[in-house]
Design an enzyme around this catalytic site. Structure first.
Site, PDB file in Angstrom:
ATOM      1  N   ARG A  25      58.067  37.540  22.252  1.00  0.00           N
ATOM      2  CA  ARG A  25      57.130  36.406  22.225  1.00  0.00           C
ATOM      3  C   ARG A  25      57.135  35.684  23.564  1.00  0.00           C
ATOM      4  NH1 ARG A  25      59.767  33.810  17.369  1.00  0.00           N
ATOM      5  NH2 ARG A  25      58.773  31.887  18.024  1.00  0.00           N
ATOM      6  N   ARG A  53      66.564  27.595  14.855  1.00  0.00           N
ATOM      7  CA  ARG A  53      65.516  27.544  13.844  1.00  0.00           C
ATOM      8  C   ARG A  53      65.582  28.781  12.936  1.00  0.00           C
ATOM      9  NH1 ARG A  53      59.450  27.220  15.973  1.00  0.00           N
ATOM     10  NH2 ARG A  53      59.643  29.454  16.172  1.00  0.00           N
ATOM     11  N   ARG A  83      45.411  30.956  23.332  1.00  0.00           N
ATOM     12  CA  ARG A  83      46.550  31.661  23.924  1.00  0.00           C
ATOM     13  C   ARG A  83      46.116  32.796  24.838  1.00  0.00           C
ATOM     14  NH1 ARG A  83      50.462  30.631  19.004  1.00  0.00           N
ATOM     15  NH2 ARG A  83      52.410  30.700  20.115  1.00  0.00           N
ATOM     16  N   LYS A  92      56.006  22.500  20.037  1.00  0.00           N
ATOM     17  CA  LYS A  92      54.573  22.217  19.885  1.00  0.00           C
ATOM     18  C   LYS A  92      54.222  21.734  18.478  1.00  0.00           C
ATOM     19  CE  LYS A  92      53.224  26.414  20.982  1.00  0.00           C
ATOM     20  NZ  LYS A  92      54.478  27.097  21.325  1.00  0.00           N
ATOM     21  N   ARG A 141      62.393  32.377   9.715  1.00  0.00           N
ATOM     22  CA  ARG A 141      61.110  32.985  10.085  1.00  0.00           C
ATOM     23  C   ARG A 141      61.366  34.422  10.526  1.00  0.00           C
ATOM     24  NH1 ARG A 141      57.295  29.411  14.029  1.00  0.00           N
ATOM     25  NH2 ARG A 141      57.082  31.430  15.046  1.00  0.00           N
TER      26      ARG A 141
HETATM   27  P1  ADP Z   1      55.660  30.120  18.594  1.00  0.00           P
HETATM   28  O1  ADP Z   1      56.747  29.204  18.112  1.00  0.00           O
HETATM   29  O2  ADP Z   1      56.171  31.454  18.990  1.00  0.00           O
HETATM   30  O3  ADP Z   1      54.778  29.497  19.620  1.00  0.00           O
HETATM   31  P2  ADP Z   1      53.583  30.049  16.472  1.00  0.00           P
HETATM   32  O4  ADP Z   1      54.077  29.564  15.171  1.00  0.00           O
HETATM   33  O5  ADP Z   1      52.679  29.163  17.244  1.00  0.00           O
HETATM   34  O6  ADP Z   1      54.848  30.492  17.307  1.00  0.00           O
HETATM   35  O7  ADP Z   1      52.851  31.459  16.262  1.00  0.00           O
HETATM   36  C1  ADP Z   1      53.489  32.522  15.585  1.00  0.00           C
HETATM   37  C2  ADP Z   1      52.711  33.822  15.756  1.00  0.00           C
HETATM   38  O8  ADP Z   1      51.373  33.672  15.245  1.00  0.00           O
HETATM   39  C3  ADP Z   1      52.529  34.309  17.190  1.00  0.00           C
HETATM   40  O9  ADP Z   1      53.655  34.999  17.689  1.00  0.00           O
HETATM   41  C4  ADP Z   1      51.293  35.218  17.016  1.00  0.00           C
HETATM   42  O10 ADP Z   1      51.634  36.451  16.438  1.00  0.00           O
HETATM   43  C5  ADP Z   1      50.443  34.452  16.012  1.00  0.00           C
HETATM   44  N1  ADP Z   1      49.503  33.537  16.705  1.00  0.00           N
HETATM   45  C6  ADP Z   1      49.540  32.176  16.670  1.00  0.00           C
HETATM   46  N2  ADP Z   1      48.543  31.658  17.410  1.00  0.00           N
HETATM   47  C7  ADP Z   1      47.858  32.717  17.940  1.00  0.00           C
HETATM   48  C8  ADP Z   1      46.742  32.848  18.804  1.00  0.00           C
HETATM   49  N3  ADP Z   1      46.112  31.779  19.297  1.00  0.00           N
HETATM   50  N4  ADP Z   1      46.325  34.094  19.133  1.00  0.00           N
HETATM   51  C9  ADP Z   1      46.931  35.170  18.637  1.00  0.00           C
HETATM   52  N5  ADP Z   1      48.008  35.131  17.833  1.00  0.00           N
HETATM   53  C10 ADP Z   1      48.471  33.923  17.477  1.00  0.00           C
END
Ligand code: ADP
Length: 191
Positions: A144, A127, A88, A13, A133
């Site tokens: 997740r 990654r 989300r 994404k 990370r």
């Molecule tokens: P991923 O690669 O897991 O999709 P992101 O970088 O998009 O990871 O998000 C990392 C973390 O940030 C999530 O696991 C969550 O803890 C938090 N996060 C990101 N976006 C949201 C959201 N819309 N609502 C709640 N928590 C979020």
């Protein structure tokens, strides 16, 4: 252009949101990136968010909603945005609807990147080795994915019912996937 990029953790994404946003001349807004920046600077928001991120859980809706509302009211987002990682939860869908209605605009399209489960785990572990990370350990990755399946995957149906969802295969070269998204979005906007 107001667009969402959805899909499971590891679908690409963030990478695609950046490329697609650039081609439409709008900012890419990643909630994950904003959270991580706040965590690394130990801001009040980062202090609240850290324990959720490290555990692979979602941050509380009110925290996330306020953060996104602030960001999309900045001047650069007046022309539109590509949102990555938001909404989300059902509550976030509702909030985003209200935020967009408030500006008098509309959501143009929702892209969902589809990638097979095995490939997702391989990518995330890869990654982890490169970026380090803290939420890319095997255990947190699994969590997740569970949280995504339980809370976020069902949201795709909402956008499907609204006729706004476009599914794009996320497998292949980054550039190839970007091309696929641009073709699919152009077709969706023309229909
Ligand atoms: P991923 O690669 O897991 O999709 P992101 O970088 O998009 O990871 O998000 C990392 C973390 O940030 C999530 O696991 C969550 O803890 C938090 N996060 C990101 N976006 C949201 C959201 N819309 N609502 C709640 N928590 C979020």
């Amino acid at each position: 252009m107001r667009m969402l990029i959805m899909g499971p953790p590891g679908a690409g994404k963030g990478t695609q949101a950046g490329a697609v946003a650039e081609s439409f001349g709008v900012p890419a807004i990643s909630t994950g990136d904003i959270f991580r920046a706040n965590v690394s600077q130990a801001t009040p928001l980062g202090i609240v968010a850290k324990k959720f991120l490290d555990a692979g859980e979602y941050a509380p809706d009110d925290v996330t909603n306020n953060m996104v509302r602030d960001r999309i009211s900045e001047p650069d987002a007046a022309v539109g945005f590509v949102l990555d990682g938001y909404p989300r939860t059902e509550q976030q869908v509702k909030e985003l609807d209200e935020m967009i209605a408030f500006t008098g605009g509309r959501l143009d399209v929702v892209v969902c990147l589809t990638v097979e489960q095995d490939e997702l785990v391989t990518r995330l572990l890869g990654r982890a080795a490169v970026e380090g990370r803290t939420d890319d350990t095997e255990e947190v990755i699994r969590r997740r994915q569970e949280v995504y399946c339980a809370q976020t995957e069902p949201l795709l149906d909402i956008y499907r019912r609204r006729g706004q969802l476009v599914e794009v295969a996320g497998l292949g070269d980054v550039i190839e996937v970007t091309e696929r998204i641009l073709v699919a979005v152009t077709a969706a906007l023309a229909s």
